[in-house]
Design a protein around this motif. Sequence first.
Motif, PDB file in Angstrom:
ATOM      1  N   LYS A 405       5.616   9.134   0.973  1.00  0.00           N
ATOM      2  CA  LYS A 405       4.996   7.818   0.716  1.00  0.00           C
ATOM      3  C   LYS A 405       4.102   7.769   0.231  1.00  0.00           C
ATOM      4  O   LYS A 405       2.639   8.687   0.385  1.00  0.00           O
ATOM      5  CB  LYS A 405       4.841   8.528   2.964  1.00  0.00           C
ATOM      6  N   ILE A 406       3.363   6.452  -0.088  1.00  0.00           N
ATOM      7  CA  ILE A 406       2.816   6.483  -1.158  1.00  0.00           C
ATOM      8  C   ILE A 406       2.175   4.968  -0.722  1.00  0.00           C
ATOM      9  O   ILE A 406       2.822   4.414  -0.590  1.00  0.00           O
ATOM     10  CB  ILE A 406       2.901   5.611  -2.944  1.00  0.00           C
ATOM     11  N   LYS A 407       1.197   4.891  -0.759  1.00  0.00           N
ATOM     12  CA  LYS A 407       0.427   3.843  -0.023  1.00  0.00           C
ATOM     13  C   LYS A 407      -1.132   3.676  -0.768  1.00  0.00           C
ATOM     14  O   LYS A 407      -1.639   4.625  -0.932  1.00  0.00           O
ATOM     15  CB  LYS A 407       0.226   4.118   1.361  1.00  0.00           C
ATOM     16  N   THR A 408      -1.920   2.295  -0.651  1.00  0.00           N
ATOM     17  CA  THR A 408      -2.420   1.448  -0.916  1.00  0.00           C
ATOM     18  C   THR A 408      -3.391   1.002  -0.418  1.00  0.00           C
ATOM     19  O   THR A 408      -3.010   0.521   0.368  1.00  0.00           O
ATOM     20  CB  THR A 408      -2.216   1.791  -2.801  1.00  0.00           C
ATOM     21  N   MET A 417      -5.447   5.382  -2.771  1.00  0.00           N
ATOM     22  CA  MET A 417      -4.139   5.871  -3.415  1.00  0.00           C
ATOM     23  C   MET A 417      -4.130   7.291  -2.396  1.00  0.00           C
ATOM     24  O   MET A 417      -4.415   8.463  -2.466  1.00  0.00           O
ATOM     25  CB  MET A 417      -3.455   5.802  -4.863  1.00  0.00           C
ATOM     26  N   GLU A 418      -2.746   7.015  -1.391  1.00  0.00           N
ATOM     27  CA  GLU A 418      -2.520   8.076  -0.404  1.00  0.00           C
ATOM     28  C   GLU A 418      -1.165   8.619  -0.716  1.00  0.00           C
ATOM     29  O   GLU A 418      -0.158   7.336  -1.318  1.00  0.00           O
ATOM     30  CB  GLU A 418      -2.752   8.225   0.937  1.00  0.00           C
ATOM     31  N   VAL A 419      -0.391   9.892  -2.022  1.00  0.00           N
ATOM     32  CA  VAL A 419       0.587  10.553  -1.545  1.00  0.00           C
ATOM     33  C   VAL A 419       0.638  11.285  -0.419  1.00  0.00           C
ATOM     34  O   VAL A 419       0.780  12.231  -0.376  1.00  0.00           O
ATOM     35  CB  VAL A 419       0.817  10.806  -3.551  1.00  0.00           C
ATOM     36  N   ALA A 420       1.742  11.229   0.713  1.00  0.00           N
ATOM     37  CA  ALA A 420       2.337  12.358   1.327  1.00  0.00           C
ATOM     38  C   ALA A 420       3.227  12.741   1.498  1.00  0.00           C
ATOM     39  O   ALA A 420       4.354  11.288   1.148  1.00  0.00           O
ATOM     40  CB  ALA A 420       2.051  11.386   2.699  1.00  0.00           C
ATOM     41  N   GLY A 465     -13.726   9.191 -10.405  1.00  0.00           N
ATOM     42  CA  GLY A 465     -12.825   9.552  -8.552  1.00  0.00           C
ATOM     43  C   GLY A 465     -12.899  10.684  -8.660  1.00  0.00           C
ATOM     44  O   GLY A 465     -13.981  11.246  -8.391  1.00  0.00           O
ATOM     45  N   THR A 466     -12.055  10.618  -7.251  1.00  0.00           N
ATOM     46  CA  THR A 466     -11.968  12.417  -6.445  1.00  0.00           C
ATOM     47  C   THR A 466     -11.138  12.341  -5.458  1.00  0.00           C
ATOM     48  O   THR A 466      -9.679  11.383  -5.671  1.00  0.00           O
ATOM     49  CB  THR A 466     -13.025  12.380  -5.166  1.00  0.00           C
ATOM     50  N   ILE A 467      -9.825  13.803  -5.710  1.00  0.00           N
ATOM     51  CA  ILE A 467      -8.669  13.855  -4.890  1.00  0.00           C
ATOM     52  C   ILE A 467      -9.121  14.682  -3.443  1.00  0.00           C
ATOM     53  O   ILE A 467     -10.540  15.626  -4.138  1.00  0.00           O
ATOM     54  CB  ILE A 467      -8.025  14.493  -5.765  1.00  0.00           C
ATOM     55  N   SER A 468      -8.689  14.420  -2.423  1.00  0.00           N
ATOM     56  CA  SER A 468      -8.932  15.753  -1.410  1.00  0.00           C
ATOM     57  C   SER A 468      -7.576  15.344  -1.211  1.00  0.00           C
ATOM     58  O   SER A 468      -6.666  14.798  -1.301  1.00  0.00           O
ATOM     59  CB  SER A 468      -9.735  15.450  -0.366  1.00  0.00           C
ATOM     60  N   GLU A 472      -0.535  20.669   6.425  1.00  0.00           N
ATOM     61  CA  GLU A 472       0.316  21.965   7.709  1.00  0.00           C
ATOM     62  C   GLU A 472       1.651  22.742   7.186  1.00  0.00           C
ATOM     63  O   GLU A 472       1.731  22.418   6.670  1.00  0.00           O
ATOM     64  CB  GLU A 472      -0.282  21.299   8.374  1.00  0.00           C
ATOM     65  N   VAL A 473       0.988  23.850   7.261  1.00  0.00           N
ATOM     66  CA  VAL A 473       2.005  25.072   6.989  1.00  0.00           C
ATOM     67  C   VAL A 473       3.667  23.943   7.833  1.00  0.00           C
ATOM     68  O   VAL A 473       3.618  23.963   9.182  1.00  0.00           O
ATOM     69  CB  VAL A 473       1.990  25.752   6.889  1.00  0.00           C
ATOM     70  N   GLY A 474       4.325  23.915   7.134  1.00  0.00           N
ATOM     71  CA  GLY A 474       5.955  23.112   7.670  1.00  0.00           C
ATOM     72  C   GLY A 474       6.372  21.939   8.248  1.00  0.00           C
ATOM     73  O   GLY A 474       7.766  21.600   8.609  1.00  0.00           O
ATOM     74  N   LEU A 475       4.606  20.798   7.616  1.00  0.00           N
ATOM     75  CA  LEU A 475       5.281  19.790   8.370  1.00  0.00           C
ATOM     76  C   LEU A 475       5.216  18.554   7.050  1.00  0.00           C
ATOM     77  O   LEU A 475       5.117  18.098   6.726  1.00  0.00           O
ATOM     78  CB  LEU A 475       3.508  19.579   8.904  1.00  0.00           C
ATOM     79  N   GLY A 476       4.203  19.026   5.590  1.00  0.00           N
ATOM     80  CA  GLY A 476       3.695  18.721   4.717  1.00  0.00           C
ATOM     81  C   GLY A 476       1.826  18.619   4.188  1.00  0.00           C
ATOM     82  O   GLY A 476       1.560  19.242   4.643  1.00  0.00           O
ATOM     83  N   THR A 477       2.179  17.637   3.264  1.00  0.00           N
ATOM     84  CA  THR A 477       0.709  17.702   2.577  1.00  0.00           C
ATOM     85  C   THR A 477       0.352  16.045   1.815  1.00  0.00           C
ATOM     86  O   THR A 477       1.201  15.718   1.515  1.00  0.00           O
ATOM     87  CB  THR A 477       1.325  18.421   1.120  1.00  0.00           C
ATOM     88  N   THR A 478      -0.573  15.585   2.767  1.00  0.00           N
ATOM     89  CA  THR A 478      -1.536  14.418   1.886  1.00  0.00           C
ATOM     90  C   THR A 478      -2.524  14.324   1.032  1.00  0.00           C
ATOM     91  O   THR A 478      -3.530  15.639   1.703  1.00  0.00           O
ATOM     92  CB  THR A 478      -1.920  12.824   3.431  1.00  0.00           C
ATOM     93  N   PHE A 479      -2.067  13.839   0.006  1.00  0.00           N
ATOM     94  CA  PHE A 479      -2.979  14.109  -1.104  1.00  0.00           C
ATOM     95  C   PHE A 479      -3.606  12.262  -1.077  1.00  0.00           C
ATOM     96  O   PHE A 479      -2.978  11.096  -1.210  1.00  0.00           O
ATOM     97  CB  PHE A 479      -3.036  14.241  -2.614  1.00  0.00           C
ATOM     98  N   THR A 480      -5.144  12.299  -1.162  1.00  0.00           N
ATOM     99  CA  THR A 480      -5.581  10.975  -0.886  1.00  0.00           C
ATOM    100  C   THR A 480      -6.976  10.917  -2.374  1.00  0.00           C
ATOM    101  O   THR A 480      -7.432  11.786  -2.581  1.00  0.00           O
ATOM    102  CB  THR A 480      -6.849  10.863   0.505  1.00  0.00           C
ATOM    103  N   ILE A 481      -6.777  10.700  -3.343  1.00  0.00           N
ATOM    104  CA  ILE A 481      -7.492   9.595  -4.609  1.00  0.00           C
ATOM    105  C   ILE A 481      -8.017   8.385  -3.827  1.00  0.00           C
ATOM    106  O   ILE A 481      -7.303   7.335  -3.930  1.00  0.00           O
ATOM    107  CB  ILE A 481      -6.730   9.389  -5.550  1.00  0.00           C
ATOM    108  N   ALA A 482      -9.396   8.750  -4.587  1.00  0.00           N
ATOM    109  CA  ALA A 482     -10.114   7.835  -4.265  1.00  0.00           C
ATOM    110  C   ALA A 482     -10.434   7.152  -5.582  1.00  0.00           C
ATOM    111  O   ALA A 482     -10.797   7.784  -7.077  1.00  0.00           O
ATOM    112  CB  ALA A 482     -11.647   7.991  -3.833  1.00  0.00           C
ATOM    113  N   PHE A 483     -11.049   6.431  -6.209  1.00  0.00           N
ATOM    114  CA  PHE A 483     -10.757   5.525  -7.305  1.00  0.00           C
ATOM    115  C   PHE A 483     -12.165   4.999  -7.821  1.00  0.00           C
ATOM    116  O   PHE A 483     -12.768   4.921  -7.785  1.00  0.00           O
ATOM    117  CB  PHE A 483      -9.861   3.762  -7.836  1.00  0.00           C
ATOM    118  N   GLY A 484     -12.243   5.883  -8.546  1.00  0.00           N
ATOM    119  CA  GLY A 484     -14.177   5.662  -8.900  1.00  0.00           C
ATOM    120  C   GLY A 484     -14.538   3.968 -10.244  1.00  0.00           C
ATOM    121  O   GLY A 484     -13.605   4.006 -10.248  1.00  0.00           O
TER     122      GLY A 484
END
Length: 484
Positions: A405-408, A417-420, A465-468, A472-484
């Motif tokens: 799932k991608i959301k801006t 921008m989030e990529v989960a 910008g930054t990325i964080s 959670e193991v077994g559930l998934g990952t969400t990356f959050t990009i803050a554009f500079g």
Amino acid sequence: MLQNELFDNVMQDFNAGYWKLNEVSGIEMWSSVFYEKLGYEIGSFPETLNYFLETLIHEADKKLFRNNFLMYQRKDINFEQHIRILNSIGDYQSFRCNTNDQLPINIQSSTKLLFFMSLAVEPERTLVKSYFYYQETAEMTETGSWYVDFKKKKSFWDFQTYKMMEYPEDHEPSIKDSANYYAKECRQQAATLFFNCAVAGVPFSTEIKMLTAKGNIFWARAIGKPVYNDLGNIVGIRGVFQSIEELKKKELGLEKSIDIIESQNKRLFNFAHIVSHNLRSHTSNLSLLVQLIENIADPQEKAELIDDIKKISESLNTTIEHLNEVATIQTNKKQKRVLVYFKDTLRVIRGSISHILKSGNATVEADFSGLESVNYIPAYLESIMLNLITNAVKYKDPSRDVVIKIKTYINEGKKYMEVADNGSGIDLELFGDKIFGMYKTFHYNEDAVGIGLFITKNQIESLNGTISLTSEVGLGTTFTIAFG
């Protein structure tokens, strides 16, 4: 009648001119003594505030007197001010202007009165200068005064606070709605400070974000201290607001610069480590194999060692390519940013990795309604999105199909921008400090290299910008990009 007679007698003995005010027109009448002290005939000009401000009062005293007068008329805020008034021979006479409660005697009157008492010229010059410098200092330092009266359950602002907060002069500051004067994230901070001051008498001095009537947010230093009555009870809080917006911008800019420098130092250290360690490892192995080949006569053994040399050479070439890719990021960041639409970038990526998506039975859901585009280097945005999508497929949970799932969106003026994904997740306790490192892997896949996220982070940070991430193991990952 008795009250009026007593009042008239007192005023004759007191020898002070005065104005009688009303709530409708402002000034109802000027006393005969007021005219007499200035040498004018009674009724020789309109008894209005506008005429007084435009014709009689000294220019340097005008603004402060007008503010004080209106605050007294509309909100019962008493004041004392030293002013100069033009007399009949063209000179300015000095007066102390007092409201009812500021008089040295107790005159009971149901009508609002404004008194003008003559002052000696020399002392007045110093006093006038003091008020002038107060006004000038308040404006130059962007410092406004305020007072919260617990007995009257009212808040009072001076002229500079109204100006800073962008409220009209007829606005009545409210204790009940005081949270509206602060940015959302600072309202709890303000409530805690005021409560501790009001209940426990704890003074405060803090930096806080204020919210103006026009919706503008600015940083201010808020200083407050309790006000006590004769019995030692807290009856109010008095303080100042000083705008520190420019200083705060510089401070935050400096902090951001320090963070960028630290991040660049980490990348340089990582880069140097790879150069010194990995390349040296490859070259050492090559050197050793060459020595062995020289000392071996058996052609078959030599052929086997030559195969090993080929493998090391390929690995060395891959490492150099990776290092070159990282090195060119700082050069490429000088490319001109253009308006890039997220949907167009995703469409290109879908076309280029359709086979990868099919192999993982992956679904990509995108919502770009919150932010359709961003000024960016197109190749970087494509690379960032590509790395995160392919990683989600590569490190999928084998028990379910991949959903990405991608959301801006925009939050407080910043673009994100989030990529989960619903993949296998990452154990942040074990691998939290390795995720964005070069050649650092945190999955046990045999094809994990540990270069993609390192490059992604470098690309993002090279454009401020930054990325964080959260995972959670077994559930998934969400990356959050803050554009500079």
